[in-house]
Scaffold this motif. Structure first.
Motif, PDB file in Angstrom:
ATOM      1  N   ASN A   1     -34.575 -19.286 -33.888  1.00 30.62           N
ATOM      2  CA  ASN A   1     -33.422 -19.266 -32.988  1.00 30.62           C
ATOM      3  C   ASN A   1     -33.509 -20.302 -31.882  1.00 30.62           C
ATOM      4  O   ASN A   1     -33.068 -20.068 -30.764  1.00 30.62           O
ATOM      5  CB  ASN A   1     -33.248 -17.889 -32.356  1.00 30.62           C
ATOM      6  CG  ASN A   1     -32.883 -16.868 -33.393  1.00 30.62           C
ATOM      7  OD1 ASN A   1     -32.064 -17.136 -34.257  1.00 30.62           O
ATOM      8  ND2 ASN A   1     -33.538 -15.732 -33.330  1.00 30.62           N
ATOM      9  N   ILE A   2     -34.144 -21.429 -32.167  1.00 29.19           N
ATOM     10  CA  ILE A   2     -34.197 -22.490 -31.173  1.00 29.19           C
ATOM     11  C   ILE A   2     -33.037 -23.439 -31.446  1.00 29.19           C
ATOM     12  O   ILE A   2     -32.819 -23.827 -32.587  1.00 29.19           O
ATOM     13  CB  ILE A   2     -35.546 -23.236 -31.245  1.00 29.19           C
ATOM     14  CG1 ILE A   2     -36.674 -22.266 -30.905  1.00 29.19           C
ATOM     15  CG2 ILE A   2     -35.549 -24.445 -30.316  1.00 29.19           C
ATOM     16  CD1 ILE A   2     -38.040 -22.815 -31.119  1.00 29.19           C
ATOM     17  N   ALA A   3     -32.301 -23.767 -30.401  1.00 32.52           N
ATOM     18  CA  ALA A   3     -31.140 -24.625 -30.581  1.00 32.52           C
ATOM     19  C   ALA A   3     -31.559 -25.963 -31.170  1.00 32.52           C
ATOM     20  O   ALA A   3     -32.638 -26.461 -30.887  1.00 32.52           O
ATOM     21  CB  ALA A   3     -30.454 -24.856 -29.237  1.00 32.52           C
ATOM     22  N   SER A   4     -30.722 -26.530 -32.041  1.00 31.79           N
ATOM     23  CA  SER A   4     -31.052 -27.849 -32.568  1.00 31.79           C
ATOM     24  C   SER A   4     -29.794 -28.694 -32.632  1.00 31.79           C
ATOM     25  O   SER A   4     -28.700 -28.215 -32.384  1.00 31.79           O
ATOM     26  CB  SER A   4     -31.714 -27.730 -33.936  1.00 31.79           C
ATOM     27  OG  SER A   4     -30.873 -27.025 -34.799  1.00 31.79           O
ATOM     28  N   GLY A   5     -29.966 -29.956 -32.973  1.00 30.70           N
ATOM     29  CA  GLY A   5     -28.843 -30.872 -33.011  1.00 30.70           C
ATOM     30  C   GLY A   5     -28.812 -31.726 -31.760  1.00 30.70           C
ATOM     31  O   GLY A   5     -29.574 -31.496 -30.824  1.00 30.70           O
ATOM     32  N   PHE A   6     -27.901 -32.708 -31.776  1.00 32.52           N
ATOM     33  CA  PHE A   6     -27.864 -33.639 -30.662  1.00 32.52           C
ATOM     34  C   PHE A   6     -26.671 -33.391 -29.739  1.00 32.52           C
ATOM     35  O   PHE A   6     -26.392 -34.181 -28.851  1.00 32.52           O
ATOM     36  CB  PHE A   6     -27.865 -35.079 -31.180  1.00 32.52           C
ATOM     37  CG  PHE A   6     -29.190 -35.451 -31.789  1.00 32.52           C
ATOM     38  CD1 PHE A   6     -30.197 -35.952 -30.990  1.00 32.52           C
ATOM     39  CD2 PHE A   6     -29.434 -35.254 -33.135  1.00 32.52           C
ATOM     40  CE1 PHE A   6     -31.429 -36.261 -31.532  1.00 32.52           C
ATOM     41  CE2 PHE A   6     -30.665 -35.565 -33.689  1.00 32.52           C
ATOM     42  CZ  PHE A   6     -31.661 -36.071 -32.887  1.00 32.52           C
TER      43      PHE A   6
ATOM     44  N   SER B   1     -38.008 -36.690 -21.404  1.00 36.44           N
ATOM     45  CA  SER B   1     -38.895 -35.748 -22.096  1.00 36.44           C
ATOM     46  C   SER B   1     -39.595 -34.833 -21.103  1.00 36.44           C
ATOM     47  O   SER B   1     -40.445 -34.044 -21.487  1.00 36.44           O
ATOM     48  CB  SER B   1     -39.870 -36.433 -23.052  1.00 36.44           C
ATOM     49  OG  SER B   1     -40.429 -37.565 -22.503  1.00 36.44           O
ATOM     50  N   GLY B   2     -39.226 -34.911 -19.828  1.00 26.94           N
ATOM     51  CA  GLY B   2     -39.699 -33.933 -18.860  1.00 26.94           C
ATOM     52  C   GLY B   2     -38.594 -32.946 -18.554  1.00 26.94           C
ATOM     53  O   GLY B   2     -38.490 -31.882 -19.164  1.00 26.94           O
ATOM     54  N   THR B   3     -37.736 -33.344 -17.632  1.00 32.57           N
ATOM     55  CA  THR B   3     -36.722 -32.421 -17.160  1.00 32.57           C
ATOM     56  C   THR B   3     -35.725 -32.008 -18.243  1.00 32.57           C
ATOM     57  O   THR B   3     -35.478 -30.825 -18.444  1.00 32.57           O
ATOM     58  CB  THR B   3     -35.982 -33.053 -15.968  1.00 32.57           C
ATOM     59  OG1 THR B   3     -36.953 -33.395 -14.978  1.00 32.57           O
ATOM     60  CG2 THR B   3     -34.994 -32.093 -15.374  1.00 32.57           C
TER      61      THR B   3
ATOM     62  N   ASN C   1     -37.182 -29.744 -20.842  1.00 35.25           N
ATOM     63  CA  ASN C   1     -37.421 -28.408 -20.323  1.00 35.25           C
ATOM     64  C   ASN C   1     -36.139 -27.633 -20.111  1.00 35.25           C
ATOM     65  O   ASN C   1     -36.084 -26.431 -20.297  1.00 35.25           O
ATOM     66  CB  ASN C   1     -38.169 -28.534 -19.007  1.00 35.25           C
ATOM     67  CG  ASN C   1     -39.000 -27.320 -18.775  1.00 35.25           C
ATOM     68  OD1 ASN C   1     -38.554 -26.396 -18.119  1.00 35.25           O
ATOM     69  ND2 ASN C   1     -40.170 -27.284 -19.364  1.00 35.25           N
ATOM     70  N   GLN C   2     -35.098 -28.347 -19.697  1.00 35.79           N
ATOM     71  CA  GLN C   2     -33.837 -27.676 -19.408  1.00 35.79           C
ATOM     72  C   GLN C   2     -33.148 -27.234 -20.697  1.00 35.79           C
ATOM     73  O   GLN C   2     -32.488 -26.212 -20.717  1.00 35.79           O
ATOM     74  CB  GLN C   2     -32.944 -28.650 -18.638  1.00 35.79           C
ATOM     75  CG  GLN C   2     -32.394 -28.119 -17.340  1.00 35.79           C
ATOM     76  CD  GLN C   2     -33.430 -27.918 -16.263  1.00 35.79           C
ATOM     77  OE1 GLN C   2     -33.963 -26.823 -16.125  1.00 35.79           O
ATOM     78  NE2 GLN C   2     -33.722 -28.942 -15.498  1.00 35.79           N
ATOM     79  N   THR C   3     -33.288 -28.033 -21.761  1.00 36.97           N
ATOM     80  CA  THR C   3     -32.582 -27.720 -23.000  1.00 36.97           C
ATOM     81  C   THR C   3     -33.495 -27.060 -24.024  1.00 36.97           C
ATOM     82  O   THR C   3     -33.029 -26.397 -24.929  1.00 36.97           O
ATOM     83  CB  THR C   3     -32.038 -29.001 -23.660  1.00 36.97           C
ATOM     84  OG1 THR C   3     -33.145 -29.846 -23.968  1.00 36.97           O
ATOM     85  CG2 THR C   3     -31.100 -29.734 -22.738  1.00 36.97           C
ATOM     86  N   GLY C   4     -34.785 -27.294 -23.903  1.00 36.31           N
ATOM     87  CA  GLY C   4     -35.727 -26.733 -24.857  1.00 36.31           C
ATOM     88  C   GLY C   4     -35.704 -27.428 -26.210  1.00 36.31           C
ATOM     89  O   GLY C   4     -36.360 -26.985 -27.144  1.00 36.31           O
TER      90      GLY C   4
ATOM     91  N   ALA D   1     -37.179 -29.726 -27.915  1.00 41.59           N
ATOM     92  CA  ALA D   1     -38.333 -30.615 -27.942  1.00 41.59           C
ATOM     93  C   ALA D   1     -38.276 -31.623 -29.083  1.00 41.59           C
ATOM     94  O   ALA D   1     -38.528 -32.809 -28.879  1.00 41.59           O
ATOM     95  CB  ALA D   1     -39.602 -29.787 -28.037  1.00 41.59           C
TER      96      ALA D   1
ATOM     97  N   GLU E   1     -35.780 -32.943 -30.852  1.00 44.49           N
ATOM     98  CA  GLU E   1     -34.798 -34.016 -30.691  1.00 44.49           C
ATOM     99  C   GLU E   1     -35.197 -34.946 -29.540  1.00 44.49           C
ATOM    100  O   GLU E   1     -35.136 -36.172 -29.670  1.00 44.49           O
ATOM    101  CB  GLU E   1     -33.407 -33.440 -30.393  1.00 44.49           C
ATOM    102  CG  GLU E   1     -32.771 -32.691 -31.554  1.00 44.49           C
ATOM    103  CD  GLU E   1     -33.228 -31.242 -31.641  1.00 44.49           C
ATOM    104  OE1 GLU E   1     -34.147 -30.859 -30.884  1.00 44.49           O
ATOM    105  OE2 GLU E   1     -32.676 -30.494 -32.464  1.00 44.49           O
TER     106      GLU E   1
ATOM    107  N   VAL F   1     -27.199 -32.514 -36.544  1.00 41.67           N
ATOM    108  CA  VAL F   1     -28.265 -32.826 -37.486  1.00 41.67           C
ATOM    109  C   VAL F   1     -27.735 -32.575 -38.892  1.00 41.67           C
ATOM    110  O   VAL F   1     -27.074 -31.576 -39.145  1.00 41.67           O
ATOM    111  CB  VAL F   1     -29.483 -31.913 -37.233  1.00 41.67           C
ATOM    112  CG1 VAL F   1     -30.472 -32.058 -38.363  1.00 41.67           C
ATOM    113  CG2 VAL F   1     -30.111 -32.260 -35.927  1.00 41.67           C
TER     114      VAL F   1
ATOM    115  N   ALA G   1     -31.194 -20.266 -26.072  1.00 40.61           N
ATOM    116  CA  ALA G   1     -31.368 -21.547 -26.760  1.00 40.61           C
ATOM    117  C   ALA G   1     -32.834 -21.921 -26.943  1.00 40.61           C
ATOM    118  O   ALA G   1     -33.168 -22.677 -27.848  1.00 40.61           O
ATOM    119  CB  ALA G   1     -30.645 -22.645 -25.995  1.00 40.61           C
TER     120      ALA G   1
END
Ligand SMILES: N[C@@H](CCC(=O)N[C@@H](CS)C(=O)NCC(=O)O)C(=O)O
Lengths: 387, 373
Positions: A45-50, A343-345, A348-351, A353, A355, B43, B147
């Protein structure tokens, strides 16, 4: 056995088959990895896509070269981070090159003191970890500098404090485009004059008087245009308002320390490349050039350096790449570079990793490939001179 | 000369081609249905989604039992919450939650290990299975709960974001910070709150964000910024790292809600329940007046609520899939919520934080456990 060769005895065909096989292995490996990642992200259930790139970022960034507000998108934040990385890398490469060449030549100097100073610099800087140097430039310097209210000032127009360096901004009253055009015209005419002078010298041996000053046209023409069109210059002096200085041009300490650390560190390596390049040119070349009556500076400039460059350029390229990649240490001292912002903020904000890291890696890879491309082109250009 | 090599190469090629063509068939024959593509906008999902065996198909509880200890993600050193001492032993109220889980599962609070994580690293560490529970002063927010594929199971500290400034500045309120430079940690809710707060109040600011707290503190101490902002509890804690902490004041305003609590990976409900009830057990124990000192005596009490909590009556532990004396072990080895609070951050510690919002609901606070029954 028959005399006609079997197809598998054909080395070309065989090589082709093997390459095809390797391609299959790599291809299927990549496919499996990508497919597996997508499946697992969905399973967890981790969000994916751009799509996230269009969402509002919501956080502030200290240094923005182009328009950015908290309402801008994550994509925009990516651009800001990328430009900040580019900024420190390009200026860093410039400073490191000049300093590196100077130090490399100085280390070979016949002047004992100059040679020793260069040696000590190179050995010290090369052997202290970059991160420590970064912290040194940041924290040691920050601590040594006063608070805004007690700023060190130069004639009350330029200021130095632990929030940065503040100088008056020069604002042009009038059309800047005219000056730009004048500079371009100046550059083109300088190039034409130099080229003609050189041709004449090669053909007739006659030296065109004054041609050496042609490059000055780049500055002279804009100044003339400035006077002719009656433009004005307005200086905006920074002034202390509230918590700090407002107005003028400023550099934040994070940028300055990162730039200093990166260029001083890389310069030490470049110096060694330069030294080995110069030593690779046989002594006979110097002696022959001297015998022709060239001055020592001309010997260096016309005979040694062009030959040494062929040895210097390949390792120089990797120093440039190193500097660019090392700029990602920025995150330790809060310089908002690509790694810190994206790749920091953003990560972390979107989770997201996968992408975010993929985009970051692609950008660094492209930057490196682009640098290599330019340097390889330059290298070939230099190598062709060989007779 | 290469005639002997040829069959091998041929076999390799044939094998690869066959494998490549047959692979989707095998993989596709799994009994799991292809997952919906809801979350992926952009994707390209392969036309034939072929679910591969997921890395972690077994339950977290099984994995933890097999390994013999619980792995928790903690801060890189935040006194009161999670902080190592000179011999590397961790303590603090976040560490207590982790120990409570270890006590519940193994009957031994020491069967816990800690991974220090920066704010930025913490979620990836949990997602990838490097840790079993994240107990790192982490704010429960909607995005993180959804998310990021995490599940927050409770709140072990109700907090809010505050500001600290140098006393000599003479600033009395956050509203006076127009044009200030603010230092904070990257990868935190803090970064977003600052932006929201200053923007909605029409104040200008500039932000300097570091990955590590030690650097934030050092930069603030060196005067790089006018204000240092983070969770109010964090301010009390980080303030101890400053050269002379009496030179600094925490401003009265709290600009956000920061419910800090333990999080687990989404999708393992049993594990989420274990962590959730380990925390509740501590709160329930305080409410019932059960402490680490009197828990043994309490086992003989006639109060049914206490008998249920201590596992004398009922099969509540079994329902969670852990031993029935789970809460008894937590209380005797870690203590109840109040004991943990006072030991970690309470008024007799250097942090000196009053219970405030974290008092029991009976005392006007927000700490409340559903009944154990
Ligand atoms: N609660 C906030 C902030 C958490 C945070 O990272 N706080 C800092 C400052 S209190 C911290 O934990 N520092 C200790 C460390 O970096 O290990 C969040 O979840 O985003």
């Amino acid at each position: 056995m028959s005399s006609s060769p079997q197809p598998w005895n054909n080395p070309k065909l065989r090589a082709f088959a093997i390459q095809l096989a390797v391609l299959f292995v790599v291809g299927s490996f990549v496919w499996i990895v990508v497919d597996n990642t997508i499946t697992n992200l969905q399973r967890q259930n981790i969000a994916s896509g751009f799509g996230f790139l269009e969402n509002p970022a919501g956080f502030g960034i200290a240094l923005t070269l182009v328009e950015y507000t908290e309402q801008s998108s994550y994509g925009r934040a990516l651009l800001i981070g990328f430009l900040n990385t580019l900024l420190v890398a390009v200026i860093g490469i410039f400073i490191a090159t000049i300093l590196g060449f100077t130090l490399g030549i100085a280390r070979l100097s016949s002047n004992w003191l100059v040679a020793k100073i260069a040696t000590v610099y190179i050995e010290v800087v090369r052997n202290v970890p970059l991160l420590l140097q970064l912290f040194f430039w940041y924290f040691a310097v920050l601590r040594a500098l006063p608070l805004p209210r007690e700023s060190l000032s130069l004639l009350e127009v330029a200021f130095l404090n632990n929030r940065g360096i503040y100088v008056p901004a020069l604002l042009l009253e009038g059309n800047g485009l005219v000056l730009g055009l004048a500079a371009i015209v100046g550059a083109i005419s300088a190039w034409l004059i130099t080229r003609n002078a050189k041709r004449k010298r090669l053909e007739t041996g006659e030296i065109v008087k004054g041609a050496a000053f042609a490059p000055l046209l780049v500055f002279v023409l804009p100044v003339l245009a400035f006077l002719i069109f009656g433009m004005g210059l307005k200086a905006e002096v920074p002034s202390l308002k509230g918590f700090g200085f407002k107005g003028g041009w400023s550099l934040i300490p994070e940028f300055v320390s990162l730039l200093l650390a990166l260029s001083f560190y890389t310069a030490a390596f470049i110096a060694e490349n330069v030294r080995s390049g110069i030593l690779a040119v046989s002594k006979g070349q110097t002696e022959a050039a001297r015998a022709l009556g060239l001055k020592p500076t001309s010997v260096l400039r016309l005979v040694i350096i062009p030959q040494a460059l062929r040895v210097i350029i390949p390792p120089l390229t990797s120093q440039y790449l190193n500097l660019t990649k090392n700029s990602s240490l920025a995150v330790a001292i809060a310089y908002p570079d690509l790694v810190s912002v994206f790749s920091g903020t953003v990560l972390n904000q979107t989770g997201q990793a996968v992408e975010v890291i993929a985009i970051t890696m692609t950008i660094y890879l492209s930057l490196s490939l682009f640098t290599s491309l330019i340097m390889n082109w330059y290298n070939r250009h230099m190598a062709l001179v060989e007779r | 000369m290469n005639n002997r090599l040829l069959p091998a190469v041929l076999a390799l090629v044939v094998g690869l081609v066959a494998g490549f063509l047959l692979y989707p068939m095998f993989a596709g024959s799994g009994d799991e249905p292809a997952p919906a593509v809801a979350a992926s906008d952009g994707v390209d999902t392969p036309a034939e989604p072929a679910p591969l065996p997921v890395v972690e198909s077994r339950s977290t509880l099984d994995l933890v039992r097999e390994r013999g200890y619980v792995r928790c993600g903690v801060s890189q050193g935040l006194p009161g919450f999670s902080n190592p001492n000179d011999s590397g032993d961790w303590s603090g109220i976040d560490v207590d939650v982790c120990q409570a889980v270890a006590a519940a599962v193994f009957g031994d609070a020491d069967k816990s290990r800690y991974t220090p994580l920066s704010a930025k690293e913490r979620f990836t560490a949990l997602q990838s299975g490097e840790i079993d529970v994240l107990t790192r002063n982490t704010t429960w927010s909607l995005t993180r709960d959804t998310a990021l594929g995490l599940d927050f199971v409770g709140v072990n500290y109700y907090d809010g974001q505050g500001f600290m400034v140098r006393r000599e500045l003479g600033v009395k309120s956050v509203m006076e910070l127009d044009g200030a430079v603010v230092c904070t940690n990257t990868g935190t809710t803090t970064e977003l709150n600052v932006a929201d707060f200053f923007r909605s109040n029409g104040l200008a600011y500039s932000i300097v964000a570091f990955e590590k707290s030690d650097e934030v503190v050092a930069a603030y101490d060196a005067g790089r910024c006018d204000a240092f902002t983070t969770d109010a509890s964090g301010l009390y804690s980080e303030r101890l790292k400053l050269a002379d902490f009496n030179d600094h004041v925490v401003l009265p305003e709290i600009i956000s809600k920061e419910p800090l609590g333990p999080a687990v990976r989404q999708g393992d409900d049993q594990w989420a329940d274990i962590v959730r009830w380990s925390l509740f057990a501590m709160v329930e124990a305080e409410e019932l007046g059960v402490t680490s000192k009197n828990a043994d005596d309490m086992r003989t009490t006639q109060n049914p609520a206490i008998r249920r909590l201590l596992g004398v009556e009922g099969a509540f532990g079994q329902n969670l899939g852990i031993p029935n004396d789970w809460a008894y072990k937590i209380i005797t080895q870690v203590g109840n919520y109040g004991e943990s609070f006072e030991r970690g951050v309470g008024e007799n510690t250097p942090l000196g934080i009053p219970r405030g919002l974290n008092a029991l609901w009976k005392d006007g606070g927000l700490q409340y456990s559903p009944p154990v029954r």
